[in-house]
Design a protein around this motif. Structure first.
Motif, PDB file in Angstrom:
ATOM      1  N   ASP A  39       0.812  -1.210   0.000  1.00  0.00           N
ATOM      2  CA  ASP A  39       0.000   0.000   0.000  1.00  0.00           C
ATOM      3  C   ASP A  39       0.854   1.273   0.000  1.00  0.00           C
ATOM      4  O   ASP A  39       0.350   2.364   0.127  1.00  0.00           O
ATOM      5  N   ALA A  40       2.150   1.132  -0.165  1.00  0.00           N
ATOM      6  CA  ALA A  40       3.050   2.289  -0.157  1.00  0.00           C
ATOM      7  C   ALA A  40       3.024   2.993  -1.509  1.00  0.00           C
ATOM      8  O   ALA A  40       2.774   2.373  -2.538  1.00  0.00           O
ATOM      9  N   PRO A  41       3.287   4.292  -1.523  1.00  0.00           N
ATOM     10  CA  PRO A  41       3.336   5.004  -2.804  1.00  0.00           C
ATOM     11  C   PRO A  41       4.505   4.508  -3.649  1.00  0.00           C
ATOM     12  O   PRO A  41       5.538   4.096  -3.130  1.00  0.00           O
ATOM     13  N   LEU A  42       4.328   4.541  -4.952  1.00  0.00           N
ATOM     14  CA  LEU A  42       5.363   4.095  -5.881  1.00  0.00           C
ATOM     15  C   LEU A  42       6.256   5.278  -6.235  1.00  0.00           C
ATOM     16  O   LEU A  42       5.787   6.323  -6.652  1.00  0.00           O
ATOM     17  N   GLY A  43       7.554   5.115  -6.046  1.00  0.00           N
ATOM     18  CA  GLY A  43       8.509   6.186  -6.355  1.00  0.00           C
ATOM     19  C   GLY A  43       9.111   6.006  -7.732  1.00  0.00           C
ATOM     20  O   GLY A  43       8.541   5.331  -8.587  1.00  0.00           O
ATOM     21  N   VAL A  44      10.271   6.587  -7.922  1.00  0.00           N
ATOM     22  CA  VAL A  44      10.951   6.467  -9.210  1.00  0.00           C
ATOM     23  C   VAL A  44      11.396   5.032  -9.426  1.00  0.00           C
ATOM     24  O   VAL A  44      11.648   4.295  -8.477  1.00  0.00           O
ATOM     25  N   ARG A  45      11.504   4.628 -10.657  1.00  0.00           N
ATOM     26  CA  ARG A  45      11.857   3.239 -10.986  1.00  0.00           C
ATOM     27  C   ARG A  45      13.356   2.966 -10.903  1.00  0.00           C
ATOM     28  O   ARG A  45      13.775   1.844 -10.740  1.00  0.00           O
ATOM     29  N   GLY A  46      14.174   3.998 -11.044  1.00  0.00           N
ATOM     30  CA  GLY A  46      15.617   3.796 -10.989  1.00  0.00           C
ATOM     31  C   GLY A  46      16.344   5.126 -10.891  1.00  0.00           C
ATOM     32  O   GLY A  46      15.746   6.183 -11.024  1.00  0.00           O
ATOM     33  N   ARG A  47      17.636   5.040 -10.650  1.00  0.00           N
ATOM     34  CA  ARG A  47      18.471   6.237 -10.525  1.00  0.00           C
ATOM     35  C   ARG A  47      19.797   6.024 -11.243  1.00  0.00           C
ATOM     36  O   ARG A  47      20.299   4.910 -11.322  1.00  0.00           O
ATOM     37  N   ASN A  48      20.350   7.117 -11.721  1.00  0.00           N
ATOM     38  CA  ASN A  48      21.708   7.122 -12.233  1.00  0.00           C
ATOM     39  C   ASN A  48      22.229   8.549 -12.165  1.00  0.00           C
ATOM     40  O   ASN A  48      21.477   9.483 -11.937  1.00  0.00           O
ATOM     41  N   SER A  49      23.517   8.697 -12.335  1.00  0.00           N
ATOM     42  CA  SER A  49      24.146  10.007 -12.291  1.00  0.00           C
ATOM     43  C   SER A  49      24.211  10.585 -13.696  1.00  0.00           C
ATOM     44  O   SER A  49      24.477   9.879 -14.660  1.00  0.00           O
ATOM     45  N   ASN A  50      23.974  11.875 -13.811  1.00  0.00           N
ATOM     46  CA  ASN A  50      24.180  12.566 -15.074  1.00  0.00           C
ATOM     47  C   ASN A  50      25.462  13.379 -14.922  1.00  0.00           C
ATOM     48  O   ASN A  50      25.505  14.350 -14.173  1.00  0.00           O
ATOM     49  N   ASN A  51      26.512  12.985 -15.615  1.00  0.00           N
ATOM     50  CA  ASN A  51      27.826  13.601 -15.473  1.00  0.00           C
ATOM     51  C   ASN A  51      28.138  14.622 -16.560  1.00  0.00           C
ATOM     52  O   ASN A  51      29.300  14.998 -16.741  1.00  0.00           O
ATOM     53  N   ASP A  52      27.124  15.088 -17.294  1.00  0.00           N
ATOM     54  CA  ASP A  52      27.366  16.013 -18.401  1.00  0.00           C
ATOM     55  C   ASP A  52      28.091  17.279 -17.950  1.00  0.00           C
ATOM     56  O   ASP A  52      29.015  17.745 -18.618  1.00  0.00           O
TER      57      ASP A  52
END
Length: 89
Positions: free
Chosen positions: A41-54
């Motif tokens: 019953d918890a809210p769904l967050g982002v599916r994944g993470r990564n760094s943007n090194n631009d």
């Protein structure tokens, strides 16, 4: 690395990982078994993470050269060594 650039930049792996994958990598590095428990019953967050090194590439010409797992392993080993060193002081 010489630069006049002042500001925050992301520094990390650009590998896209889910939180589950991140937990699995950390557990593998630590040699631990982790039981994941999910709340349906918890809210769904982002599916994944990564760094943007631009930005750091643009401003400093820097890029990462190791995998996320390698970085976690080096950090884990460093922390473990700090703990060991303090046991004797």
């Amino acid at each position: 690395m010489d630069s006049d650039f002042k500001g925050p930049v992301n520094i990390g792996s650009e590998e896209m990982v889910t939180i589950n994958q991140l937990v699995d990598i950390a557990a593998k590095v630590a040699g631990k078994v982790v039981k994941k428990v999910y709340k349906l019953d918890a809210p769904l967050g982002v599916r994944g993470r990564n760094s943007n090194n631009d930005l750091i590439r643009e401003k400093l010409g820097w890029d990462y050269s190791q995998t996320l797992e390698e970085g976690i392993r080096k950090t884990y080993n460093w922390i473990q060594q700090q703990i060991e060193d303090r046991k004797w002081n």
